[in-house]
Design a protein around this motif. Structure first.
Motif, mmCIF file in Angstrom:
data_model
loop_
_atom_site.group_PDB
_atom_site.id
_atom_site.type_symbol
_atom_site.label_atom_id
_atom_site.label_comp_id
_atom_site.label_asym_id
_atom_site.label_seq_id
_atom_site.Cartn_x
_atom_site.Cartn_y
_atom_site.Cartn_z
ATOM 1 N N THR A 1 0.852 -1.191 0.000
ATOM 2 C CA THR A 1 0.000 0.000 0.000
ATOM 3 C C THR A 1 0.885 1.236 0.000
ATOM 4 O OG1 THR A 1 -0.087 0.172 2.399
ATOM 5 C CG2 THR A 1 -1.755 -1.233 1.330
ATOM 6 N N LEU A 2 0.304 2.358 -0.389
ATOM 7 C CA LEU A 2 1.076 3.589 -0.415
ATOM 8 C C LEU A 2 1.502 3.983 0.996
ATOM 9 C CD1 LEU A 2 1.880 5.192 -2.876
ATOM 10 C CD2 LEU A 2 0.069 6.806 -2.382
ATOM 11 N N GLY A 3 0.617 3.692 1.997
ATOM 12 C CA GLY A 3 0.971 3.998 3.384
ATOM 13 C C GLY A 3 2.180 3.200 3.843
ATOM 14 N N GLY A 4 2.222 1.922 3.482
ATOM 15 C CA GLY A 4 3.346 1.084 3.872
ATOM 16 C C GLY A 4 4.636 1.520 3.191
ATOM 17 N N CYS B 1 8.661 8.901 4.692
ATOM 18 C CA CYS B 1 7.987 10.085 4.163
ATOM 19 C C CYS B 1 6.492 9.891 4.302
ATOM 20 C CB CYS B 1 8.386 10.320 2.705
ATOM 21 S SG CYS B 1 8.013 8.954 1.602
ATOM 22 N N SER B 2 5.716 10.801 3.759
ATOM 23 C CA SER B 2 4.269 10.714 3.912
ATOM 24 C C SER B 2 3.615 10.258 2.619
ATOM 25 C CB SER B 2 3.703 12.077 4.321
ATOM 26 O OG SER B 2 3.775 12.982 3.227
ATOM 27 N N VAL B 3 2.394 9.754 2.747
ATOM 28 C CA VAL B 3 1.601 9.381 1.563
ATOM 29 C C VAL B 3 1.404 10.594 0.666
ATOM 30 C CG1 VAL B 3 -0.677 8.615 0.798
ATOM 31 C CG2 VAL B 3 0.446 7.452 2.721
ATOM 32 N N ALA B 4 1.170 11.759 1.269
ATOM 33 C CA ALA B 4 0.952 12.985 0.485
ATOM 34 C C ALA B 4 2.193 13.347 -0.327
ATOM 35 C CB ALA B 4 0.569 14.132 1.412
ATOM 36 N N ASP B 5 3.384 13.126 0.272
ATOM 37 C CA ASP B 5 4.627 13.428 -0.452
ATOM 38 C C ASP B 5 4.745 12.574 -1.711
ATOM 39 O OD1 ASP B 5 5.407 15.279 1.460
ATOM 40 O OD2 ASP B 5 6.486 13.778 2.650
ATOM 41 N N ILE B 6 4.486 11.261 -1.551
ATOM 42 C CA ILE B 6 4.598 10.352 -2.704
ATOM 43 C C ILE B 6 3.533 10.676 -3.736
ATOM 44 C CG2 ILE B 6 4.495 7.946 -3.435
ATOM 45 C CD1 ILE B 6 5.564 7.140 -0.705
ATOM 46 N N ALA B 7 2.327 10.950 -3.285
ATOM 47 C CA ALA B 7 1.242 11.267 -4.222
ATOM 48 C C ALA B 7 1.557 12.539 -5.000
ATOM 49 C CB ALA B 7 -0.067 11.408 -3.459
ATOM 50 N N LEU C 1 -0.463 11.401 -8.281
ATOM 51 C CA LEU C 1 -1.506 10.402 -8.028
ATOM 52 C C LEU C 1 -2.759 11.095 -7.517
ATOM 53 C CD1 LEU C 1 0.620 7.623 -6.254
ATOM 54 C CD2 LEU C 1 -0.048 7.760 -8.660
ATOM 55 N N ASP C 2 -3.856 10.973 -8.258
ATOM 56 C CA ASP C 2 -5.119 11.556 -7.817
ATOM 57 C C ASP C 2 -5.809 10.669 -6.785
ATOM 58 O OD1 ASP C 2 -4.816 13.748 -9.531
ATOM 59 O OD2 ASP C 2 -5.687 12.641 -11.212
ATOM 60 N N ASN C 3 -5.637 9.362 -6.943
ATOM 61 C CA ASN C 3 -6.254 8.418 -6.018
ATOM 62 C C ASN C 3 -5.145 7.575 -5.403
ATOM 63 O OD1 ASN C 3 -7.663 6.391 -4.674
ATOM 64 N ND2 ASN C 3 -9.280 6.288 -6.239
#
Length: 578
Positions: A465-468, A475-481, A486-488
């Motif tokens: 998962t993106l969280g993992g 880092c954070s999910v928001a950083d990777i997105a 990534l919209d979703n």
């Protein structure tokens, strides 16, 4: 008849050797014509009139000689010189024979003396109103020029001379006395592209000219504007590589000079290379970089490719056809059609249109004003400095060092797909704004390596998962997105490639977020220390023990003047490392 013995140095080029051989043949043929008695100049047989019968071979020989030398002593009596003119002509021929004999013995000073005397005699006869005499005089003048050319060719390769300069000067003095086919190419070579391509003007070319100046005018005007930006850069590279600069119009019709142009078949960049072709030409095409998009790297690769194709075909029209359709396909078409004339080959429709399109673009591009293109929106030429970056570094960091925007650095480096230099290539060339190389290198040298590593790559595994992933890299999910657009955040799939922001970028993001929230942001080069409050501790005592100020403790731990500290609380401070 004197025998001409010309010594041909082994280091002569093919053109010079061919020219000398041709000259000797002409001179030998000329001597044969003018030293055969009139009575025996015609082949005869017991049954034929000696004045009117010739063999087919003799007829062809006389025709060829008469066309070049302007006189044919084998024709009937009424076309021959008068006895008085023949006597003068024989006298002049004898002087030429003396010159020829001297040349055969390599006595060039004597040769020049004889030729000078001969030319003086010919000048005295210029007003003789006799057509045949004039033709005979022209024959001698041409033979004089041929012999002078042999002198030039022989002297050009004498020890210590500059052959190219000597030939140029020598043939210039002959001033048009020789046909162009006997003149060697000297000085700057004339690109074969002029003969192969740009002189063509047929309905297929005209149709593209009409399109570019009609329905396609806006597109072509945009291409011309882009050419103002990148034309100087690209043509300078083509010339360095020995490729005709007119081939810049190949990039024009392929991509409109778009650095990131991509076709429906995944050809990319200004020269529209497919990935296998690009890799075969030494360009890097991978997850981090696509050098097909770099104007410098791709133009050098295009020059190498075009040179190899020209080595195969020797004709620029076939080179362009092979560039478009592939070398093997064009070779098959040549074999099937038993012709190497581009215009006669049965090529695919796109390739059959490709060369006329190129010719039209080159013709308009060479003189746009003649076709109504005024250039109302001139563009500035693309200029930049290039530096070597030895450690993986983000373009945002380089932009900061250059005092430019990240967008400017991305525009100068379209090959860097991830906005950073590749971590697995060591040194990598990066383009920075003009006149900023020294400034960037000096600023970059002060930045620690851990701040430069701003990106890494992660291949998504089944079940991740993106969280993992974010937790794994700190880092954070928001950083990777954000960096992966990534919209979703729930829609990632096995084998997806993700860009992961690493310490340098995360450090800046953390600072920004902390400052927005009023939190303390430590200066670089400081480390965090922790202290657990004990009974009886005071804020001033803790500050003294940690070597910081009370104000520092209050700011870092967000302690107001009315706030209290309690046993068991953890307080933080930042002190310089070392």
């Amino acid at each position: 008849m004197p025998i001409l013995k010309i010594k041909i140095p082994s280091r002569w080029g093919a053109t010079s050797s061919l020219a000398v051989a041709t000259l000797c043949c002409f001179l030998a043929g000329c001597a044969a014509i003018h030293h055969v008695p009139a009575e025996s100049a015609i082949a005869t047989s017991p049954q034929a009139d000696p004045e009117s019968v010739r063999t087919e071979a003799d007829s062809l020989q006389y025709q060829e000689q008469s066309e070049f030398f302007g006189v044919d002593p084998g024709f009937p009596e009424e076309t021959r010189l008068s006895p008085l003119a023949q006597t003068d002509y024989d006298s002049l021929n004898q002087v030429f024979d003396d010159a020829l004999a001297a040349a055969g013995d390599q006595h060039w000073e004597q040769t020049r003396d004889h030729l000078f005397a001969l030319e003086e005699q010919l000048r005295l006869q210029q007003d003789i109103p006799d057509t045949l005499v004039a033709q005979a005089r022209l024959s001698l003048q041409r033979r004089i020029a041929l012999l002078r050319a042999i002198e030039v060719e022989t002297g050009a390769f004498a020890a210590g001379s500059d052959p190219d300069l000597f030939l140029a000067q020598g043939y210039q003095e002959l001033d048009g006395a020789l046909p162009d086919s006997l003149r060697p190419a000297v000085g700057e070579p004339i690109p074969g592209i002029m003969a192969d391509l740009l002189h063509w003007n047929n309905p297929r070319v005209e149709r593209w000219i009409q399109y570019f100046t009609g329905n396609g005018r806006r597109t072509f005007a945009l291409w011309l504007q882009r050419k103002q930006e990148v034309g100087d850069l690209m043509t300078s590279i083509l010339k360095e590589e020995g490729i005709p600069e007119e081939l810049i119009y190949l990039a024009m019709i392929e991509s409109g000079f778009g650095a990131r142009a991509r076709s429906e078949v995944a050809a990319v960049g200004p020269w529209q290379f497919m990935a296998p072709t690009a890799k075969g030409l030494g360009l890097r095409v991978n997850w981090w970089v696509d050098e097909r998009c770099d104007y410098v790297q791709s133009t050098r690769a295009a020059a190498r490719h075009l040179r190899a194709l020209h080595d195969t075909f020797g004709d620029w029209s076939l080179v362009l056809a092979a560039y478009n359709a592939g070398q093997n396909r064009v070779l098959r078409k040549i074999h099937q059609g038993a012709t190497d004339n581009y215009w006669d080959l049965n090529l695919p429709a796109q390739t059959a249109d490709f060369v006329p399109k190129f010719i039209a673009a080159a013709r308009i591009g060479a003189a746009p004003a003649d076709y109504g293109f005024t250039g109302d929106s001139p563009a500035s030429p693309l200029v930049f400095d290039t530096i070597e970056v030895t450690q993986p570094t983000g373009l945002d960091l380089l932009a900061e060092c250059a005092g430019a925007t990240t967008g400017e650095l991305r525009s100068l480096n379209p090959a860097l797909k991830r906005g950073a230099t590749p971590p697995d290539l060591g040194a990598y060339s990066v383009h920075v704004p003009a006149s900023s190389a020294g400034k960037v290198e000096k600023a970059l040298a002060k930045i620690p390596a851990e701040r430069r590593l701003t990106w890494t790559r992660h291949r998504v595994q089944r079940g991740e998962t993106l969280g993992g992933i974010a937790q794994r890299y700190g880092c954070s999910v928001a950083d990777i997105a954000r960096v992966n657009h990534l919209d979703n955040v729930r829609l990632i799939h096995p084998d997806d490639q993700l860009v992961i922001p690493m310490p340098g970028d995360l450090d800046r993001l953390a600072r920004n977020r902390a400052e927005e929230k009023g939190h303390y942001v430590p200066p670089s080069g400081h480390k965090q220390v922790t202290y657990k409050v004990r009974p009886g501790d005071t804020l001033s005592g803790i500050a003294h023990r940690l070597g910081v100020t009370v104000t520092h403790l209050r700011k870092v731990n967000n302690i107001h003047r009315t706030s209290l500290i309690h046993p068991g609380d953890r307080l933080f401070a930042y002190r310089p490392t070392g």
